[in-house]
Scaffold this motif. Sequence first.
Motif, short mmCIF file in Angstrom:
data_model
loop_
_atom_site.label_atom_id
_atom_site.label_comp_id
_atom_site.label_asym_id
_atom_site.label_seq_id
_atom_site.Cartn_x
_atom_site.Cartn_y
_atom_site.Cartn_z
N LEU A 122 -2.33 -1.66 -47.72
CA LEU A 122 -2.97 -2.32 -48.87
C LEU A 122 -1.93 -2.84 -49.84
N ASP B 74 -13.63 -1.08 -45.34
CA ASP B 74 -13.48 -2.39 -44.71
C ASP B 74 -12.68 -2.31 -43.40
N GLN B 75 -11.80 -1.33 -43.30
CA GLN B 75 -10.97 -1.15 -42.11
C GLN B 75 -11.64 -0.25 -41.06
N ARG C 144 -11.37 1.04 -55.22
CA ARG C 144 -10.89 -0.10 -54.42
C ARG C 144 -10.21 0.40 -53.15
N ALA C 145 -9.46 1.50 -53.25
CA ALA C 145 -8.79 2.05 -52.08
C ALA C 145 -9.81 2.54 -51.04
N ASP D 145 -12.89 1.52 -50.78
CA ASP D 145 -13.55 0.32 -50.27
C ASP D 145 -12.71 -0.34 -49.20
N TYR D 146 -11.39 -0.37 -49.41
CA TYR D 146 -10.49 -0.93 -48.41
C TYR D 146 -10.55 -0.12 -47.12
#
Length: 162
Positions: A150, A27-28, A20-21, A23-24
Amino acid sequence: MSQQDRRPIASYPTYAEAERAVDYLSDQEFPVERVAIIGHDLQLVEQVVGRVGPGRAALSGAASGALPGALIGWLFGLLSWLDPVLSSLLLALYGLIFGAVIGALLGLLLYSLQRGRRDFASVSAMQPSRYEVVADAEVADQAAKLLNRLGSAAAGTTATEK
């Protein structure tokens, strides 16, 4: 993988959180090709899935022998090595039956040779106890700042908080 100068930017108890990290970061618009997830403190976990008796050993052997037998029978039929009147599907069926019987007999033989020493089935997997997200040294500070945004509740423990 080449060993580059990398710095840890976050640590997580589960792979899903580390994923998830990353993926974040993606996304950024962060260059995620400069990031890696590394599992630490590996342990072998062998989950016992059931008991193996003569019946299960024979069934497992039959299942293992059926497919190769069917394929060999189909090839014989395809190449017409035997009576050309027989269809390849019929030969595949005979091969399946023959392979299943031979597989079951071999399964029983191997089971009896173990003499009850290992009469259970299991599945093994390697599991790390924690996952570390690392980044190239040149972009590690930028990645750590993004992960701090996050949120500490969702992000685990970041390297800058340690």
